[in-house]
Design an enzyme around this catalytic site. Structure first.
Site, PDB file in Angstrom:
ATOM      1  N   HIS A 154     -30.839 -12.758   0.841  1.00 15.30           N
ATOM      2  CA  HIS A 154     -32.245 -12.404   0.613  1.00 15.30           C
ATOM      3  C   HIS A 154     -33.198 -13.555   0.906  1.00 15.30           C
ATOM      4  O   HIS A 154     -34.420 -13.357   0.891  1.00 15.30           O
ATOM      5  CB  HIS A 154     -32.461 -11.942  -0.830  1.00 15.30           C
ATOM      6  CG  HIS A 154     -31.735 -10.686  -1.189  1.00 15.30           C
ATOM      7  ND1 HIS A 154     -31.862  -9.516  -0.465  1.00 15.30           N
ATOM      8  CD2 HIS A 154     -30.861 -10.413  -2.204  1.00 15.30           C
ATOM      9  CE1 HIS A 154     -31.099  -8.580  -1.021  1.00 15.30           C
ATOM     10  NE2 HIS A 154     -30.480  -9.105  -2.060  1.00 15.30           N
ATOM     11  N   ASP A 191     -22.882  -6.024   1.525  1.00 19.35           N
ATOM     12  CA  ASP A 191     -23.448  -6.022   0.180  1.00 19.35           C
ATOM     13  C   ASP A 191     -24.298  -4.756   0.015  1.00 19.35           C
ATOM     14  O   ASP A 191     -24.879  -4.258   0.976  1.00 19.35           O
ATOM     15  CB  ASP A 191     -24.325  -7.266   0.016  1.00 19.35           C
ATOM     16  CG  ASP A 191     -24.810  -7.496  -1.396  1.00 19.35           C
ATOM     17  OD1 ASP A 191     -25.693  -6.740  -1.839  1.00 19.35           O
ATOM     18  OD2 ASP A 191     -24.346  -8.439  -2.051  1.00 19.35           O
ATOM     19  N   HIS A 193     -27.123  -4.419  -1.309  1.00 11.90           N
ATOM     20  CA  HIS A 193     -28.545  -4.693  -1.106  1.00 11.90           C
ATOM     21  C   HIS A 193     -28.783  -5.111   0.346  1.00 11.90           C
ATOM     22  O   HIS A 193     -27.974  -5.851   0.919  1.00 11.90           O
ATOM     23  CB  HIS A 193     -29.014  -5.823  -2.030  1.00 11.90           C
ATOM     24  CG  HIS A 193     -28.829  -5.532  -3.489  1.00 11.90           C
ATOM     25  ND1 HIS A 193     -27.665  -5.868  -4.162  1.00 11.90           N
ATOM     26  CD2 HIS A 193     -29.644  -4.940  -4.393  1.00 11.90           C
ATOM     27  CE1 HIS A 193     -27.788  -5.483  -5.430  1.00 11.90           C
ATOM     28  NE2 HIS A 193     -28.966  -4.924  -5.597  1.00 11.90           N
ATOM     29  N   ASP A 279     -20.842  -5.801  -4.835  1.00 10.64           N
ATOM     30  CA  ASP A 279     -21.552  -4.989  -5.811  1.00 10.64           C
ATOM     31  C   ASP A 279     -21.537  -3.501  -5.473  1.00 10.64           C
ATOM     32  O   ASP A 279     -22.096  -2.694  -6.220  1.00 10.64           O
ATOM     33  CB  ASP A 279     -22.989  -5.482  -5.997  1.00 10.64           C
ATOM     34  CG  ASP A 279     -23.685  -5.843  -4.695  1.00 10.64           C
ATOM     35  OD1 ASP A 279     -23.145  -5.504  -3.624  1.00 10.64           O
ATOM     36  OD2 ASP A 279     -24.751  -6.468  -4.748  1.00 10.64           O
TER      37      ASP A 279
END
Length: 378
Positions: A154, A191, A193, A279
């Protein structure tokens, strides 16, 4: 047959330990408390523990020590230098992060924060990927796994977000390109996200092909839409595959079979990198994968690396916040990288992500191959 796997880890990364609230930004604190109260009713806001915490790494390492895998070679990373960080990040931003050494503060309302040991930890996390690609380039091994924090995908070129300070994978990819002569680098971010920082850094760069499978917007960070395919010379080198909540092993395998593999064969990468967040595991309560799915994905990527780029494959840890899910998944992935094949994985009877993958394939059918052909790799 056992295959050597280089595993990069340094206890100094445990020094990144943000917690508590930021008295300098009371509005941020109130906003985060409201978010937690909404998502986790009944949580004790006064004892709130930051989810990106040191015991994520100690849980992984403890499991590997209790249940060792033949072929794993533990390696100490060399911290990334300021010059190496600047290959992926704005120099003003790097200077800002370095100025926070020894400090405690929040950097963004999403609870991205630093503690006194965070700057050293961030240099080591970014340096782990560099150390791995250098060792692979020197012929010490073909596969590596970097157990790192803070995570990275990120982090943008000029600001922190999503628990990330430096973009570990982007720093690694830039080093591979600029210093080791790898002309084409391919990334898969699995991931849950979207890796918005990685996308931003390489959005106009045709030498780095990024495939990103993730929970669809408005899920955090709300980016990674199908039409975000790159800009300028990089059009076609960003391939997003947004998935619904509840997606499982079958959906991610479909992403590999129908998106990652054909794109890689067209692009012909010199090295494969994975933003390896765990995740999507069902114990993290959002998706429905398990460790058998991650093991199969690792095996697929390992075989693809063997086929296309002399086995060169580096995985860097991103998310994953349930200790059991994290340790089971990392251990399963490392067993595969060390040459222990798996033959099957658990699948949902009706995986909601499969339809979304088919939609993404249809959308990208045009832009993927023409972009690769434009680079001379038909």
């Amino acid at each position: 047959m056992t295959t050597p796997v280089l595993v990069y880890y340094d206890t100094r990364m445990l020094g990144h330990n943000p917690h508590g609230w930021d008295p300098g930004h009371p509005a941020w604190t109130d906003a985060v408390k409201a978010m937690i109260a909404l998502q986790f009713p009944g949580s004790n806001l006064e004892t709130y523990s930051h989810p990106e915490r040191p015991d994520r790494l100690t849980a992984i390492v403890d499991r590997l020590m209790l249940d060792p895998i033949e072929g794993v070679r533990w390696m100490l990373p060399t911290a990334a230098s300021t010059a190496q960080l600047k290959q992926a990040h704005d120099k003003t931003y790097v200077a800002h992060i370095e100025s926070l050494e020894g400090e405690s503060c929040w950097l963004a309302q999403d609870t991205t924060a630093v503690s006194p040991g965070s700057v050293d930890a961030a240099h080591l996390a970014a340096g782990a990927g560099i150390s791995a690609v250098e060792a692979i380039s020197a012929g010490e091994a073909q596969k590596a796994f970097c157990i790192v924090r803070p995570p990275g995908h990120h982090a943008h070129s000029d600001h922190a977000s999503g628990f990330c300070l430096y973009n570990n994978l982007a720093v690694t990819a830039a080093h591979a390109r600029e210093n080791l002569g790898y002309q084409r680098v391919m990334v898969w971010d699995w991931d849950m996200h979207h890796g918005n920082g990685t996308q931003e850094i390489f959005y106009s760069d045709p030498s780095v092909l990024v495939v990103d499978s993730h929970c669809a917007a408005p899920f955090y960070p709300g980016s990674g839409l199908l039409y975000e395919t790159g800009a300028g010379a990089g059009v076609g080198s960003q391939i997003n595959c947004p998935l619904p909540l509840g997606s499982g092993n079958a959906a991610l395998l479909k992403v590999f079979d129908e998106v990652v593999k054909p794109a890689a064969k067209a692009f012909q990468p010199d090295i494969l990198l994975v933003s390896s967040g765990f995740d999507c595991h069902y114990l993290d309560m959002t998706c429905a994968m398990d460790e058998t799915g991650f093991a199969i994905l690792a095996q697929c990527m390992s075989e693809l690396a063997d086929e296309l780029c002399d086995g060169r494959l580096v995985l860097l840890l991103e998310g994953g916040y349930n200790a059991q899910a994290l340790t089971d998944s990392v251990h399963a992935v490392m067993k595969v990288l060390a040459g222990n094949p798996v033959n099957a994985c658990n699948v949902l009877p009706d995986d909601p992500g499969c339809k979304a993958v088919a939609d993404a394939v249809q959308f990208h059918q045009g832009p993927i191959n023409p972009a690769c052909r434009a680079k001379g790799h038909s």
